[in-house]
Design a protein around this motif. Structure first.
Motif, mmCIF file in Angstrom:
data_model
loop_
_atom_site.group_PDB
_atom_site.id
_atom_site.type_symbol
_atom_site.label_atom_id
_atom_site.label_comp_id
_atom_site.label_asym_id
_atom_site.label_seq_id
_atom_site.Cartn_x
_atom_site.Cartn_y
_atom_site.Cartn_z
ATOM 1 N N ASN A 278 -87.905 -12.950 -39.465
ATOM 2 C CA ASN A 278 -88.615 -11.675 -39.499
ATOM 3 C C ASN A 278 -87.663 -10.500 -39.662
ATOM 4 N N THR A 280 -87.349 -6.399 -38.819
ATOM 5 C CA THR A 280 -87.892 -5.355 -37.945
ATOM 6 C C THR A 280 -87.114 -4.060 -38.144
ATOM 7 N N ASN A 287 -92.688 -4.978 -37.979
ATOM 8 C CA ASN A 287 -92.275 -6.378 -37.863
ATOM 9 C C ASN A 287 -92.879 -7.163 -39.031
#
Length: 323
Positions: A278, A280, A287
């Motif tokens: 992910n 962020t 996110n």
């Protein structure tokens, strides 16, 4: 494969059964010191193939240098027959400066076969092709991933070469990756002269990784054993798994800039839609989950904690086969 009684590099003659370290003077520095590349030669009394083992074409690929260092330190380079030539650091400038490139900004692996009156990198490439390669029957060249991208242990060969395919399977890395010879690369220059090469990739720059190192050293031992060159004092292990052949692949690129955390392990088999990591932002308001666009193996992961839009973050296979 053949082996002449006398091997001559830079005017130094090495007979069967002899050992020598020949130094190639890359340049004389402005401090009047010389910068040399050591070439470590070990010859058996018994004739046989000549194998060249190299690393450090890119100065920041430390793990490749460590692999060749271990091959020398353990005495794996002392052949039962034939000759083994080791050059642990070809780009000694880059190694000293912790830089991938030469001081002139050139990539050594993009200037082969080089020129005697060209750039500094080109002159080193010319030396390798003129003084070493004419004596050589086979090459193992050790590399790592660059720019924080961690490569799974893999052997890179061109498709459709049965001899290289056989040696790649004997080496025993988890992956065999079909990749074309890049123009002006060391591998391409050797190929044009009919000298086969196994190019190993594993780990990342500025890093020494024990698993990658062990995989490569064990692979080199298997190949030397297959050629009848490995001393009988060394044990040869079988590969832990059958090699996956990657026939085609693609890079996943970041859709956003931000802080990056991969959650999938290198070498993993993933299904389409699986979460791989992910992206962020530092403020907790964003996110983005990176998902697999297809089913395949993840064989390169970007380990940089900060990435930018368009950065390569995962290398995934799109077509594989098992032999």
């Amino acid at each position: 494969m053949s082996d002449k009684d006398i091997l001559e590099i830079l005017g130094e003659k090495v007979a069967l059964g002899q050992s020598a370290t020949v130094t190639f003077e890359v340049a004389k520095l402005h401090t009047r010191n010389t910068l040399d590349v050591p070439i470590i030669i070990e010859r058996s009394k018994k004739p046989g193939p000549t194998v060249l083992i190299t690393a450090g074409i890119h100065g920041d690929e430390i793990n490749g240098v460590e692999i060749v260092r271990q091959i020398i330190a353990k005495g794996i380079n002392k052949p039962k027959k034939g000759t083994i030539i080791c050059v642990p650091v070809i780009n000694v400038f880059g190694f000293l400066n912790m830089d991938r490139l030469f001081p002139d900004g050139r990539d050594l692996n993009r200037v082969f076969p080089g020129s005697s009156n060209g750039s500094l990198a080109s002159r080193v490439a010319h030396f390798v092709m003129k003084e070493i390669i004419p004596h050589v029957d086979f090459v193992m060249d050790f590399h790592t991933g660059g720019a924080d991208r961690f490569n799974a242990a893999q052997i890179r060969i061109t498709k459709g070469n049965p001899r290289l395919a056989e040696l790649a399977h004997i080496f025993g890395a988890p992956f065999i990756y079909y990749s074309q010879n890049l123009n002006k690369s060391f591998r391409n220059a050797c190929s044009k002269l009919g000298v086969p090469m196994l190019l190993f990739e594993g780990g990342k720059s500025f890093n020494i990784h024990d698993t990658i190192t062990n995989t490569a050293v064990n692979g080199a031992k298997r190949v030397l054993h297959h050629l009848g060159m490995l001393s009988s004092k060394f044990k040869v292990s079988q590969p832990k798994t059958q090699a996956i052949i990657i026939e085609d692949s693609k890079w996943l690129r970041a859709k956003f800039s931000g802080m990056f955390k991969p959650t999938v392990a290198i070498n993993s088999y993933v299904e389409k839609g699986d979460v791989l990591g992910n992206i962020t932002d530092p403020y907790g308001s964003f996110n983005h989950f990176v998902k697999a666009p297809n089913t395949g193996y993840i064989f390169n992961v970007n380990e940089s904690p900060i990435i930018y839009q368009g950065d390569a973050i995962f290398h995934i296979s799109t077509k594989v086969k098992n032999d």
